[in-house]
Design a protein around this motif. Structure first.
Motif, PDB file in Angstrom:
ATOM      1  N   GLN A 181       0.808  -1.214   0.000  1.00  0.00           N
ATOM      2  CA  GLN A 181       0.000   0.000   0.000  1.00  0.00           C
ATOM      3  C   GLN A 181       0.845   1.271   0.000  1.00  0.00           C
ATOM      4  OE1 GLN A 181      -3.163   0.269  -0.519  1.00  0.00           O
ATOM      5  NE2 GLN A 181      -3.665  -1.924  -0.431  1.00  0.00           N
ATOM      6  N   CYS A 182       2.142   1.139   0.297  1.00  0.00           N
ATOM      7  CA  CYS A 182       3.030   2.304   0.196  1.00  0.00           C
ATOM      8  C   CYS A 182       3.090   2.824  -1.238  1.00  0.00           C
ATOM      9  CB  CYS A 182       4.431   1.945   0.685  1.00  0.00           C
ATOM     10  SG  CYS A 182       4.558   1.698   2.467  1.00  0.00           S
TER      11      CYS A 182
ATOM     12  N   TYR B  25      -1.729  11.901   3.729  1.00  0.00           N
ATOM     13  CA  TYR B  25      -0.772  11.277   4.648  1.00  0.00           C
ATOM     14  C   TYR B  25      -1.472  10.642   5.846  1.00  0.00           C
ATOM     15  CZ  TYR B  25       2.867  10.693   8.138  1.00  0.00           C
ATOM     16  OH  TYR B  25       3.683  10.163   9.100  1.00  0.00           O
ATOM     17  N   TRP B  26      -2.514  11.303   6.373  1.00  0.00           N
ATOM     18  CA  TRP B  26      -3.174  10.791   7.576  1.00  0.00           C
ATOM     19  C   TRP B  26      -3.785   9.415   7.330  1.00  0.00           C
ATOM     20  CZ3 TRP B  26      -8.295   9.428   7.672  1.00  0.00           C
ATOM     21  CH2 TRP B  26      -9.125   9.966   6.679  1.00  0.00           C
ATOM     22  N   ARG B  27      -4.285   9.186   6.109  1.00  0.00           N
ATOM     23  CA  ARG B  27      -4.855   7.882   5.791  1.00  0.00           C
ATOM     24  C   ARG B  27      -3.784   6.808   5.763  1.00  0.00           C
ATOM     25  NH1 ARG B  27      -8.487   7.739   0.614  1.00  0.00           N
ATOM     26  NH2 ARG B  27      -8.120   5.525   1.044  1.00  0.00           N
ATOM     27  N   ALA B  28      -2.634   7.177   5.213  1.00  0.00           N
ATOM     28  CA  ALA B  28      -1.530   6.215   5.169  1.00  0.00           C
ATOM     29  C   ALA B  28      -1.031   5.913   6.579  1.00  0.00           C
ATOM     30  CB  ALA B  28      -0.401   6.768   4.312  1.00  0.00           C
ATOM     31  N   ALA B  29      -0.895   6.959   7.407  1.00  0.00           N
ATOM     32  CA  ALA B  29      -0.400   6.774   8.776  1.00  0.00           C
ATOM     33  C   ALA B  29      -1.338   5.904   9.607  1.00  0.00           C
ATOM     34  CB  ALA B  29      -0.206   8.132   9.443  1.00  0.00           C
TER      35      ALA B  29
ATOM     36  N   GLU C  20     -11.031  -0.391  -2.748  1.00  0.00           N
ATOM     37  CA  GLU C  20     -10.511  -0.518  -4.113  1.00  0.00           C
ATOM     38  C   GLU C  20      -9.021  -0.824  -4.099  1.00  0.00           C
ATOM     39  OE1 GLU C  20     -10.115   2.134  -8.229  1.00  0.00           O
ATOM     40  OE2 GLU C  20     -11.139   2.962  -6.470  1.00  0.00           O
ATOM     41  N   ASP C  21      -8.264  -0.115  -3.235  1.00  0.00           N
ATOM     42  CA  ASP C  21      -6.822  -0.347  -3.165  1.00  0.00           C
ATOM     43  C   ASP C  21      -6.501  -1.725  -2.595  1.00  0.00           C
ATOM     44  OD1 ASP C  21      -6.240   2.085  -4.267  1.00  0.00           O
ATOM     45  OD2 ASP C  21      -5.778   3.094  -2.378  1.00  0.00           O
ATOM     46  N   ILE C  22      -7.256  -2.161  -1.616  1.00  0.00           N
ATOM     47  CA  ILE C  22      -7.035  -3.494  -1.040  1.00  0.00           C
ATOM     48  C   ILE C  22      -7.326  -4.578  -2.074  1.00  0.00           C
ATOM     49  CG2 ILE C  22      -7.859  -5.150   0.684  1.00  0.00           C
ATOM     50  CD1 ILE C  22      -8.301  -2.765   2.572  1.00  0.00           C
ATOM     51  N   ASP C  23      -8.419  -4.419  -2.810  1.00  0.00           N
ATOM     52  CA  ASP C  23      -8.764  -5.401  -3.835  1.00  0.00           C
ATOM     53  C   ASP C  23      -7.694  -5.468  -4.920  1.00  0.00           C
ATOM     54  OD1 ASP C  23     -11.082  -6.003  -2.497  1.00  0.00           O
ATOM     55  OD2 ASP C  23     -12.381  -4.790  -3.780  1.00  0.00           O
ATOM     56  N   ARG C  24      -7.224  -4.284  -5.339  1.00  0.00           N
ATOM     57  CA  ARG C  24      -6.188  -4.261  -6.376  1.00  0.00           C
ATOM     58  C   ARG C  24      -4.889  -4.892  -5.852  1.00  0.00           C
ATOM     59  NH1 ARG C  24      -4.152  -2.525 -10.990  1.00  0.00           N
ATOM     60  NH2 ARG C  24      -2.111  -1.511 -11.088  1.00  0.00           N
ATOM     61  N   ALA C  25      -4.560  -4.636  -4.587  1.00  0.00           N
ATOM     62  CA  ALA C  25      -3.353  -5.224  -4.006  1.00  0.00           C
ATOM     63  C   ALA C  25      -3.433  -6.741  -4.008  1.00  0.00           C
ATOM     64  CB  ALA C  25      -3.144  -4.702  -2.593  1.00  0.00           C
ATOM     65  N   TYR C  26      -4.581  -7.279  -3.612  1.00  0.00           N
ATOM     66  CA  TYR C  26      -4.744  -8.736  -3.612  1.00  0.00           C
ATOM     67  C   TYR C  26      -4.647  -9.306  -5.028  1.00  0.00           C
ATOM     68  CZ  TYR C  26      -5.892  -9.624   1.289  1.00  0.00           C
ATOM     69  OH  TYR C  26      -5.823  -9.791   2.650  1.00  0.00           O
TER      70      TYR C  26
END
Length: 263
Positions: free
Chosen positions: A101-102, A110-114, A121-127
């Protein structure tokens, strides 16, 4: 399309590391850069993504002139350039999913990343990407628990999470065993075709360059002195690229060439 024209990089008053370099990398092509240590290979890649500031010249990616960008515009451009590192550059205490996710840091606050507030959507794409490279079952495993080949696959997925327009790979197999090296090079070759991405690889292993890339560029003392197909890299071309370099570099190049002939 990556288009580089008359690129120069000089540190202080020393002789330039890059000397008026011209290079074009079309879409869906896998191009390797070979040459002895100090030829300027890593500097070239770092100028493309502006980790190193060019002294002069032009670097254009799909019509955007990268050397003229600053601030927020530069940040937006960098997220379109995926980088794969020799040393992996993972955060060991984070999980594979968190490292992957980096690759979204250029797109989310930044706060969402921290807080690790990743979108569905990002989790699905990562998988999907982790499944594609064979590491989905390691999603919740810490990065420091993986082998070198597995860590490099995490680095590849992290770069792909950027939705890049080009992939740069700086010695991506140098820290890997022979089997893992071949797997990573095969992966980069396949991804370039599947995603229609240009891939530019800085590599010392000439055998891998011959086998897995469509085009080989040879650098010496900051200049391009060879540019052709793998089959065009004969002994005369090798001598031109490595002539006058330290004995250990020449010996390694000769060994790699012998391996390529045997294979």
């Amino acid at each position: 399309m990556l288009r580089i024209q008359q690129l120069v990089k000089r540190y202080g008053h020393d002789e330039p590391v890059l000397k008026g370099l011209d290079l074009e990398v079309p879409d869906e092509s896998v191009v390797s850069i070979i040459g002895a240590s100090g030829a300027g290979k890593s500097t070239l890649l770092r100028c493309i993504n502006r980790l190193v500031e060019p002294t002069s010249g032009s670097i254009e990616l799909n019509g955007a002139e990268l050397t003229r960008l600053h601030g927020n515009e530069l940040r937006k451009a960098r997220r379109r350039i995926g980088m794969i590192f020799q040393g992996f550059n993972l955060v060991d205490r984070l999980t594979v999913m968190e490292n992957v996710q980096c690759g979204r840091l250029g797109y989310i606050p930044y706060w969402r990343a921290a807080l690790r507030k990743y979108s569905t959507e990002d989790i699905d794409r990562a998988y999907t990407l982790m499944e594609r490279v064979g590491i989905a079952h390691y999603a919740n495993k810490r990065a420091d628990e993986l082998s070198g080949g597995e860590r490099q696959r995490v680095g590849v997925v992290r770069a792909l999470m950027q939705n890049p327009e080009i992939l740069l790979a700086d010695e991506p197999t140098a820290s890997l065993d022979p089997v893992s090296s071949r797997q990573i090079m095969e992966l980069l070759q396949t991804l370039a075709q599947e995603l229609q991405l240009p891939v530019l690889i800085n590599i010392h292993n000439v055998a891998e360059a011959r086998e897995y890339t469509q085009r080989i560029v040879g650098m010496r003392f900051g200049r391009l002195i060879f540019d052709g197909k793998p089959e065009d890299l004969d002994q005369s071309a090798m001598d031109t690229v490595y002539s006058g370099t330290p004995a250990e570099d020449r010996q390694q190049a000769e060994q790699d060439t012998s391996k390529a002939v045997v294979s």
